[in-house]
Design a protein around this motif. Structure first.
Motif, PDB file in Angstrom:
ATOM      1  N   ILE A  18       9.734  21.847   9.850  1.00 57.63           N
ATOM      2  CA  ILE A  18       8.507  21.144  10.229  1.00 57.63           C
ATOM      3  C   ILE A  18       8.284  21.205  11.732  1.00 57.63           C
ATOM      4  O   ILE A  18       7.395  20.554  12.272  1.00 57.63           O
ATOM      5  CB  ILE A  18       8.530  19.682   9.753  1.00 57.63           C
ATOM      6  CG1 ILE A  18       9.723  18.916  10.327  1.00 57.63           C
ATOM      7  CG2 ILE A  18       8.531  19.626   8.229  1.00 57.63           C
ATOM      8  CD1 ILE A  18       9.693  17.420  10.040  1.00 57.63           C
ATOM      9  N   SER A  19       9.077  22.009  12.427  1.00 55.90           N
ATOM     10  CA  SER A  19       8.893  22.278  13.844  1.00 55.90           C
ATOM     11  C   SER A  19       9.182  23.753  14.062  1.00 55.90           C
ATOM     12  O   SER A  19       9.775  24.410  13.199  1.00 55.90           O
ATOM     13  CB  SER A  19       9.829  21.422  14.708  1.00 55.90           C
ATOM     14  OG  SER A  19       9.624  21.684  16.091  1.00 55.90           O
ATOM     15  N   THR A  20       8.765  24.278  15.205  1.00 57.16           N
ATOM     16  CA  THR A  20       9.029  25.683  15.503  1.00 57.16           C
ATOM     17  C   THR A  20      10.340  25.883  16.246  1.00 57.16           C
ATOM     18  O   THR A  20      10.736  27.014  16.513  1.00 57.16           O
ATOM     19  CB  THR A  20       7.872  26.285  16.322  1.00 57.16           C
ATOM     20  OG1 THR A  20       7.514  25.386  17.371  1.00 57.16           O
ATOM     21  CG2 THR A  20       6.652  26.521  15.443  1.00 57.16           C
ATOM     22  N   GLY A  21      11.018  24.803  16.612  1.00 61.81           N
ATOM     23  CA  GLY A  21      12.291  24.930  17.309  1.00 61.81           C
ATOM     24  C   GLY A  21      12.952  23.587  17.508  1.00 61.81           C
ATOM     25  O   GLY A  21      12.502  22.569  16.982  1.00 61.81           O
ATOM     26  N   ALA A  22      14.019  23.577  18.305  1.00 62.66           N
ATOM     27  CA  ALA A  22      14.880  22.407  18.404  1.00 62.66           C
ATOM     28  C   ALA A  22      14.598  21.521  19.610  1.00 62.66           C
ATOM     29  O   ALA A  22      15.326  20.570  19.855  1.00 62.66           O
ATOM     30  CB  ALA A  22      16.346  22.853  18.440  1.00 62.66           C
ATOM     31  N   THR A  23      13.539  21.797  20.375  1.00 61.48           N
ATOM     32  CA  THR A  23      13.196  20.946  21.508  1.00 61.48           C
ATOM     33  C   THR A  23      11.808  20.354  21.309  1.00 61.48           C
ATOM     34  O   THR A  23      10.995  20.886  20.543  1.00 61.48           O
ATOM     35  CB  THR A  23      13.217  21.727  22.834  1.00 61.48           C
ATOM     36  OG1 THR A  23      12.087  22.632  22.868  1.00 61.48           O
ATOM     37  CG2 THR A  23      14.506  22.530  22.979  1.00 61.48           C
ATOM     38  N   ASP A  24      11.529  19.276  22.027  1.00 62.53           N
ATOM     39  CA  ASP A  24      10.229  18.614  21.895  1.00 62.53           C
ATOM     40  C   ASP A  24       9.090  19.439  22.483  1.00 62.53           C
ATOM     41  O   ASP A  24       7.916  19.120  22.288  1.00 62.53           O
ATOM     42  CB  ASP A  24      10.273  17.232  22.555  1.00 62.53           C
ATOM     43  CG  ASP A  24      11.021  16.223  21.688  1.00 62.53           C
ATOM     44  OD1 ASP A  24      11.403  16.576  20.561  1.00 62.53           O
ATOM     45  OD2 ASP A  24      11.225  15.074  22.152  1.00 62.53           O
ATOM     46  N   ASP A  25       9.416  20.506  23.212  1.00 62.56           N
ATOM     47  CA  ASP A  25       8.378  21.392  23.733  1.00 62.56           C
ATOM     48  C   ASP A  25       7.803  22.285  22.638  1.00 62.56           C
ATOM     49  O   ASP A  25       6.739  22.879  22.810  1.00 62.56           O
ATOM     50  CB  ASP A  25       8.941  22.268  24.859  1.00 62.56           C
ATOM     51  CG  ASP A  25       9.281  21.471  26.102  1.00 62.56           C
ATOM     52  OD1 ASP A  25       8.625  20.435  26.334  1.00 62.56           O
ATOM     53  OD2 ASP A  25      10.211  21.862  26.828  1.00 62.56           O
ATOM     54  N   LEU A  26       8.521  22.401  21.540  1.00 61.12           N
ATOM     55  CA  LEU A  26       8.088  23.240  20.426  1.00 61.12           C
ATOM     56  C   LEU A  26       7.567  22.352  19.307  1.00 61.12           C
ATOM     57  O   LEU A  26       8.212  21.382  18.912  1.00 61.12           O
ATOM     58  CB  LEU A  26       9.251  24.097  19.925  1.00 61.12           C
ATOM     59  CG  LEU A  26       9.758  25.148  20.919  1.00 61.12           C
ATOM     60  CD1 LEU A  26      11.108  25.695  20.477  1.00 61.12           C
ATOM     61  CD2 LEU A  26       8.752  26.268  21.062  1.00 61.12           C
TER      62      LEU A  26
END
Length: 227
Positions: A18-26
């Protein structure tokens, strides 16, 4: 249980991210519109979202990722929002939801949350020393008239809803993409089961609809079987 009828409504990749990666920037809301092969059908998710319940429950972390802490005040909508947050929303973020919502309920365990300095006619706080999703839902119905609510939180909170048997329906839009990454948030995160004795905590589903959308998107709707 005298709680609202709940529906988990999310956009996810084919591999459940449900996200594109592991940081809040993604974030899928920011990143999917930039990717050819995904952006063309993305509008369908937002169009379906407009047909969901008039109460929606989100997490402060997700909303902070979307920039509500710095956004200008929006126009009011007929939707009421419940937000679970201890530290991610600032005063601007709280005022943003006061402006946006018919009713806005903050659920927090932080007695020093900046929200306690804000007074608005449509703003309410459910303070809990320790988070209880069950009690929060019951209070949303008994005190604020919430009969049905759409859940759109992150993987960790979704995991708590699952383990506490608080989902009634699941409504998923699947985007045609594989994302990968063991640290990337999935539809359901949180603690893994460690023994067969815990199998009762699984969320067994009954398929209600499988719709093939445009541009290789799918919509899957399930009822949660409460045994």
């Amino acid at each position: 249980m005298n709680k609202p009828i709940t529906t988990l409504f999310m956009l996810m990749s084919v591999d459940g991210k449900i996200s594109t990666g592991a940081t809040d920037d993604l974030d899928v809301d920011k990143d999917f519109p930039q990717i050819a092969g995904i952006r063309e059908g993305l509008h369908q998710y937002y169009e379906i979202e407009q047909t969901t319940d008039l109460w929606t429950l989100n997490s402060g972390r997700v909303q902070a990722k979307l920039g509500v802490n710095t956004k200008e005040m929006p126009n009011r909508t007929p939707v009421s929002f419940a937000i679970i947050d201890n530290k991610h929303l600032n005063e601007n973020g709280i005022r943003y939801f006061c402006a946006l919502s018919k009713n806005f309920v903050l659920i927090t365990s932080n007695a020093k949350h900046p929200a306690f300095h804000i007074e608005e006619d449509n703003f309410h706080i459910i303070y809990q020393k320790e988070l209880s999703l069950k009690n929060a839902l019951i209070k949303l119905r008994s005190d604020y008239g919430c009969e049905r609510i759409t859940i759109q939180t992150g993987g960790t909170l979704n995991g708590l809803f699952l383990r506490e048997k608080l989902f009634d329906y699941v409504d998923i839009v699947v985007a045609p993409v594989l994302i990968g990454g063991k640290d990337t948030s999935t539809l359901i995160d949180g603690k893994s089961l460690v023994s067969q004795k815990e199998l009762s905590k699984l969320g067994v589903l009954k398929l209600l609809e499988c719709a093939v959308l445009e541009n290789s998107y799918l919509r899957l709707r399930y009822e949660v079987i409460h045994g």
